[in-house]
Design a protein around this motif. Structure first.
Motif, PDB file in Angstrom:
ATOM      1  N   ILE A 161       0.843  -1.207   0.000  1.00 17.97           N
ATOM      2  CA  ILE A 161       0.000   0.000   0.000  1.00 17.97           C
ATOM      3  C   ILE A 161       0.875   1.252   0.000  1.00 17.97           C
ATOM      4  O   ILE A 161       0.611   2.217  -0.737  1.00 17.97           O
ATOM      5  N   VAL A 162       1.912   1.257   0.843  1.00 19.74           N
ATOM      6  CA  VAL A 162       2.829   2.402   0.913  1.00 19.74           C
ATOM      7  C   VAL A 162       3.502   2.640  -0.427  1.00 19.74           C
ATOM      8  O   VAL A 162       3.583   3.787  -0.912  1.00 19.74           O
ATOM      9  N   MET A 163       3.973   1.569  -1.064  1.00 24.49           N
ATOM     10  CA  MET A 163       4.656   1.712  -2.363  1.00 24.49           C
ATOM     11  C   MET A 163       3.713   2.245  -3.437  1.00 24.49           C
ATOM     12  O   MET A 163       4.111   3.089  -4.245  1.00 24.49           O
ATOM     13  N   ARG A 164       2.469   1.752  -3.436  1.00 26.73           N
ATOM     14  CA  ARG A 164       1.500   2.249  -4.423  1.00 26.73           C
ATOM     15  C   ARG A 164       1.203   3.727  -4.178  1.00 26.73           C
ATOM     16  O   ARG A 164       1.051   4.508  -5.113  1.00 26.73           O
ATOM     17  N   HIS A 165       1.114   4.103  -2.912  1.00 22.65           N
ATOM     18  CA  HIS A 165       0.836   5.495  -2.566  1.00 22.65           C
ATOM     19  C   HIS A 165       1.988   6.404  -3.004  1.00 22.65           C
ATOM     20  O   HIS A 165       1.774   7.460  -3.599  1.00 22.65           O
ATOM     21  N   LEU A 166       3.232   5.974  -2.711  1.00 23.17           N
ATOM     22  CA  LEU A 166       4.379   6.784  -3.080  1.00 23.17           C
ATOM     23  C   LEU A 166       4.552   6.883  -4.600  1.00 23.17           C
ATOM     24  O   LEU A 166       4.980   7.922  -5.116  1.00 23.17           O
ATOM     25  N   ALA A 167       4.247   5.785  -5.283  1.00 24.16           N
ATOM     26  CA  ALA A 167       4.380   5.790  -6.753  1.00 24.16           C
ATOM     27  C   ALA A 167       3.406   6.768  -7.383  1.00 24.16           C
ATOM     28  O   ALA A 167       3.629   7.262  -8.487  1.00 24.16           O
ATOM     29  N   GLY A 168       2.294   7.030  -6.678  1.00 22.25           N
ATOM     30  CA  GLY A 168       1.291   7.956  -7.231  1.00 22.25           C
ATOM     31  C   GLY A 168       1.629   9.421  -6.998  1.00 22.25           C
ATOM     32  O   GLY A 168       0.929  10.314  -7.498  1.00 22.25           O
ATOM     33  N   LEU A 169       2.708   9.664  -6.236  1.00 18.40           N
ATOM     34  CA  LEU A 169       3.116  11.046  -5.980  1.00 18.40           C
ATOM     35  C   LEU A 169       4.128  11.492  -7.033  1.00 18.40           C
ATOM     36  O   LEU A 169       5.158  10.866  -7.236  1.00 18.40           O
ATOM     37  N   CYS A 170       3.805  12.506  -7.755  1.00 16.31           N
ATOM     38  CA  CYS A 170       4.734  12.988  -8.774  1.00 16.31           C
ATOM     39  C   CYS A 170       4.592  14.498  -8.970  1.00 16.31           C
ATOM     40  O   CYS A 170       3.670  15.104  -8.484  1.00 16.31           O
TER      41      CYS A 170
END
Length: 314
Positions: A305-314
């Motif tokens: 969940i954390v990785m998906r959340h961080l990947a969505g930050l750009c």
């Protein structure tokens, strides 16, 4: 008054027996006391001539190793902890110069193949669907109550009508049933075990009808308990095992229902602190240790969940 040199020459089994009488008798539950008596029996069997003064690290390790030949590692660990309590007091009293239990290696036989510890949500639902929930209290109702609350076997046996607070949807756990001996009420396992468990509305409606004519102060399942006050855990496990077979799911024990209850709560996102309070654990450490495999699985999900959340930050 005996001199320390004389006291240190006594047999270790005699010192342990006196230590148990002095510090444990009357201070712990009879079930726990029996474990200390069993430990004493093993000391007498494995090292009857071992003197307190001869308790070196090597001799202590040999005692543990001999015990481990016939027991699993966890049982050997329990044996070690009971011995260590007495030995540390001997060190404090100056009867031993060093702590022979320091850096002890715990061995043991490979654990026996055990039944599944818990069911998943679909398996539990299948089990509950195959219970024969009649209009009077049966052991099937007992199984349902343990599954819904996560109570210990002895706690569920001790539930009386006044323990239910239907208006607040709670069940008060404040005693146990001494099912291994002559029956009767006993204290809970520890102070943390005294608790109020929230119950769902379906359970409230079901049990409010089932217990409305039952006498107060008497266990609601008392009519199912033998005349001598004893209930055999194997009897209930047998009933549960047959229900599992009917539902075509893995067989578990009554204690496995408690694990099932806790596991499903953890998978549902309930905090470890809340699960610990609901189960009546003395600390969250107990809960974390017991359900480590589930907690690790949840942490892996959290990482995704954390990785998906961080990947969505750009």
């Amino acid at each position: 008054m005996m001199k320390k040199t004389t006291l240190s020459q006594q047999y270790f089994c005699d010192y342990f027996r006196e230590w148990v009488v002095t510090y444990k008798e009357g201070a712990i539950r009879s079930v726990t006391m029996k474990k200390y008596h069993a430990t004493l029996w093993w000391i007498k069997t494995l090292a009857p001539q071992l003197r307190l003064s001869e308790l070196t690290r090597i001799n202590y390790q040999k005692l543990l190793n001999d015990y481990a030949k016939q027991h699993e590692r966890q049982t050997t660990m329990d044996f070690h902890h009971q011995l260590k309590g007495a030995i540390l007091d001997a060190v404090d009293e100056g009867l031993l110069l060093i702590d022979p239990t320091r850096k002890a290696i715990i061995k043991g036989k490979a654990p026996a193949v055990k039944k599944n510890k818990y069911l998943n949500q679909f398996e539990l639902q299948a089990l509950l669907n195959h219970l024969n929930l009649s209009t009077s209290l049966t052991w099937d109702w007992f199984i349902l109550l343990v599954a819904k609350t996560g109570m210990r076997f002895s706690e569920a046996l001790a539930i009386t009508p006044e323990d239910f607070d239907f208006s607040h949807q709670t069940l008060h756990v404040n005693k146990t049933w001494n099912y291994k001996e002559q029956g009767g009420f006993s204290p809970t396992k520890n102070r943390s075990s005294v608790r109020k468990i929230q119950i769902d509305w379906q359970t409230v409606i079901q049990f409010s009808q089932l217990i409305k004519a039952l006498p107060e102060g008497k266990p609601i399942f008392s009519h199912l308990i033998l005349g001598n006050g004893r209930v055999y855990n194997s009897t209930l496990n047998g009933i549960l095992s047959r229900a599992c077979k009917k539902a075509n799911i893995a067989e578990i024990s009554i204690h496995g229902l408690r694990h099932t209850h806790a596991s499903l709560l953890l998978f549902a996102g309930v905090s470890i602190a809340s699960v610990a309070r609901r189960l009546g654990h003395s600390s969250m450490t107990t809960t974390q240790h017991t359900y480590l495999h589930i907690i690790q699985e949840l942490e892996n999900q959290d990482t995704d969940i954390v990785m998906r959340h961080l990947a969505g930050l750009c």
